[in-house]
Scaffold this active site. Structure first.
Site, PDB file in Angstrom:
ATOM      1  CG  HIS A 222       4.141  -9.448  12.838  1.00 20.95           C
ATOM      2  ND1 HIS A 222       3.093  -9.099  11.750  1.00 20.95           N
ATOM      3  CD2 HIS A 222       4.560 -10.706  12.610  1.00 20.95           C
ATOM      4  CE1 HIS A 222       2.639 -10.177  11.128  1.00 20.95           C
ATOM      5  NE2 HIS A 222       3.738 -11.064  11.450  1.00 20.95           N
TER       6      HIS A 222
ATOM      7  CD  GLU B 177      -0.123  -7.518  11.332  1.00 22.84           C
ATOM      8  OE1 GLU B 177      -0.971  -7.007  10.535  1.00 22.84           O
ATOM      9  OE2 GLU B 177       1.063  -7.230  11.107  1.00 22.84           O
TER      10      GLU B 177
ATOM     11  CB  CYS C  82       3.141 -14.720  10.619  1.00 27.29           C
ATOM     12  SG  CYS C  82       4.627 -15.129  12.024  1.00 27.29           S
TER      13      CYS C  82
END
Length: 230
Positions: free
Chosen positions: A173, A92, A154
Site C-alpha cells: 500500500h 501487508e 485490494c
C-alpha cells in the site's frame, strides 16, 4: 480496464495495477507501477517484470486473478494499492476472507461479504513483510509492516491471489501522489522493496522454508488499486 495481458516464463514477475475509482481520477499506485516498469529490477535477480492494470471491480478481479495463476503461473505476484490516508508505504502480511461490505465501482458487494465460502479466515504471504520492511531503506518515505489491509477490493484481491498462488503473493500500500511523494519516488521505493522481497524469497528457499512458488498481493477500503508483479 486491463492494460495488457502477457505470457511469462517461469522466473517472471507480474505486477497488476488498478484503475480509477470513486473521486480518484488518477490511481497513484498505477502511476508508481509504471515508474517501476521504467526502472526495472536488478539483472542479477534473474527475473522479468511485467505489469497489468485491474479494475476496482470484485467480480472482474476474481476472474482475472484466477486466470493469472492458472494460465501464467508466476513465481511471485505483487499487488500495489493506494491508501489515501497513508503517510508511509505499508507491506501487508496477510489477506482476510470476510467483511467486504463496501460497493465497488459498479455498485456490487460480495455475497455475505466473503471472498471464498468456507475459505480460511486469514491467509498469510510466504514473504516476511516485517523482515523486508526492516531492510528496505528509501530516502524520503517510510516503509512499515501491517497485518490489516482493510476490507475493499485490494484486500479482496490479495486474499484471492494468496489462495490461488499458495502464498506466493504480496500487497504493497502506497500513499497518494503529492509534491513530496511524486510517482518517480514511489516507483523507486517499489523497486527497492520488491528486490528485498525477492532476496527474502531466495533466502527462505535456501533454508528449506519455502518449497515451489512464493507470492504477494491486495487492496482495502479507501485505497486505489495500482499494480501487480509476477
Amino acid at each position: 480496464m486491463l492494460e495488457g495481458f502477457y505470457w511469462f516464463p517461469p522466473d517472471s514477475w507480474l505486477r497488476p495495477g488498478f484503475g480509477p475509482f470513486r473521486q480518484h481520477l488518477v490511481n497513484s499506485s498505477w502511476e508508481a507501477v509504471k515508474e517501476l516498469s521504467k526502472l526495472g529490477l536488478r539483472s542479477d535477480l534473474g527475473v522479468e517484470l511485467r505489469i497489468l492494470q485491474l479494475p476496482v471491480d470484485y467480480r472482474e478481479v476474481k476472474k482475472r486473478v484466477i486466470r493469472i495463476w492458472e494460465d501464467l503461473q508466476p513465481q511471485l505476484a505483487v499487488h500495489v494499492g493506494v491508501d489515501p490516508a497513508a503517510k508511509a508505504i505499508f507491506l501487508e502480511q496477510c489477506g482476510k476472507n470476510r467483511g467486504y461490505r463496501d460497493a465497488d465501482i459498479r455498485g456490487f458487494r460480495p455475497e455475505h461479504g466473503l471472498c471464498l465460502l468456507d475459505g480460511p479466515e486469514v491467509i498469510a504471504s510466504g514473504v516476511s513483510m516485517k523482515a523486508v520492511s526492516r531492510r528496505a531503506r528509501v530516502k524520503g518515505v517510510e516503509v512499515a509492516f501491517s497485518r490489516d489491509a482493510g476490507r475493499y477490493v485490494c484486500d479482496y484481491t490479495y486474499y484471492l491471489s494468496l489462495h490461488h498462488g499458495n502464498g506466493c503473493a504480496a500487497l504493497i500500500h502506497i500513499p497518494p501522489l503529492s509534491r513530496w511523494l511524486p510517482a518517480s519516488l514511489l516507483g523507486k521505493a517499489l523497486q527497492v522493496i520488491i528486490q528485498e522481497m525477492l532476496e527474502e524469497t531466495e533466502k527462505a528457499r535456501a533454508q528449506g522454508l519455502v518449497h515451489g512458488k512464493l507470492g504477494l498481493g491486495d487492496f482495502s477500503q479507501g485505497e486505489l488499486i495500482g499494480g501487480l508483479l509476477l
